[in-house]
Design an enzyme around this catalytic site. Structure first.
Site, PDB file in Angstrom:
ATOM      1  CB  SER A  62      -0.857  -0.213   1.189  1.00 13.95           C
ATOM      2  OG  SER A  62      -0.361   0.043   2.553  1.00 13.95           O
ATOM      3  N   GLY A  75       8.033  -0.342   0.941  1.00 11.57           N
ATOM      4  CA  GLY A  75       7.376  -0.226   2.425  1.00 11.57           C
ATOM      5  C   GLY A  75       8.021  -1.221   3.367  1.00 11.57           C
ATOM      6  CB  ALA A  76       9.377  -1.942   6.157  1.00 12.65           C
ATOM      7  CG  ASP A  77       5.099  -6.177   6.469  1.00 13.96           C
ATOM      8  OD1 ASP A  77       4.052  -5.586   5.944  1.00 13.96           O
ATOM      9  OD2 ASP A  77       5.759  -6.822   5.633  1.00 13.96           O
ATOM     10  CE  LYS A  96      10.974  -4.747   1.689  1.00 17.00           C
ATOM     11  NZ  LYS A  96       9.526  -4.168   1.480  1.00 17.00           N
ATOM     12  CD  GLU A 116       8.590  -6.224  -1.135  1.00 18.31           C
ATOM     13  OE1 GLU A 116       7.615  -5.770  -1.569  1.00 18.31           O
ATOM     14  OE2 GLU A 116       8.689  -6.939  -0.092  1.00 18.31           O
TER      15      GLU A 116
END
Length: 226
Positions: free
Chosen positions: A33, A87-89, A99, A108
């Site tokens: 996202s 992005g990253a988690d 990630k 990625e």
């Protein structure tokens, strides 16, 4: 309400990150996202005259980028990428990441490894003191599934095969994902090294020494960790 607030933070971080992209750059495009906001911003910049080529970390990202007029190069044919935005988690101030929530961790990781500058864009919810509240995604070749599953247990993790929409989740590479819960991780580099030794494990979601900076939006300001 919270989602709207998070989206606003993600958009602010994405807008800050794309300012580092220059004419002539090869740009790595992440998946998820937050990365989507950055890709959309780059699409606007390309429409306004920015000349870039890009590599995509997933089929979804490639389709989105092409729809916005961004030229895509095959990731496997590139020897370097000027800048990547993803992005990253989860992330820590020492720039260790988890990630792979979207299942694109292998591409990625290759993209980050090729990148001269790797920028992670996040909202404030992704910052943690220790990695591990978010499970570690592990991409595994189907023929090695049970072996890798067992090895994760030996390393002290709880392993669950990823299911999405009541079906086994299949990556863009045709593989399975195991979501491994190691609890809070005291030594991410040590765990990453141990996972790297497991045959049949294509990639795991612990990213060490692969990030130039994290740009986190919190409220109305951008915080930069580097």
């Amino acid at each position: 309400m919270e989602t709207t607030h998070q989206d606003a933070e993600k958009l602010a971080a994405a807008k800050a990150a794309v300012k580092f992209v220059k004419d002539g750059d090869i740009v790595g495009l992440g998946t998820g996202s937050t990365a989507t906001f950055a890709i959309q911003e780059l699409g606007i910049m390309v429409k306004n005259g920015l000349k870039i080529k890009a590599a995509a970390s997933s089929i979804h990202t490639e389709k989105l980028a092409k729809s916005l007029g961004i030229e895509i190069l095959p990731l496997g044919e590139l020897s370097s990428i000027d800048i990547s935005i993803d992005g990253a988690d989860e992330f820590t101030e020492s720039l260790d990441l988890i990630k792979g929530g979207g299942g694109a961790l292998f591409r990625e990781k290759i993209m980050a490894s090729l990148s001269k500058k790797s920028i992670i864009v996040t909202d404030a919810s992704k910052k943690v003191k220790k990695l591990g509240a978010f499970k570690v995604p592990v991409e595994v070749v189907p023929q090695a599934y049970q072996y890798v599953f067992n090895q994760i247990l030996i390393l002290g993790g709880k392993a669950v095969q990823r299911i999405k929409d009541n079906e086994v989740f299949i990556t863009d590479n045709g593989n399975f994902i195991i979501d491994a819960d190691f609890g809070l991780i005291d030594d991410p580099a040590k765990l990453a090294s141990a996972l790297n030794q497991v045959d049949g494990l294509l990639a795991h979601g612990i990213f060490i020494n692969l990030t130039s900076k994290v740009m986190m939006s919190t409220g109305d300001q951008i915080m930069v960790f580097e």
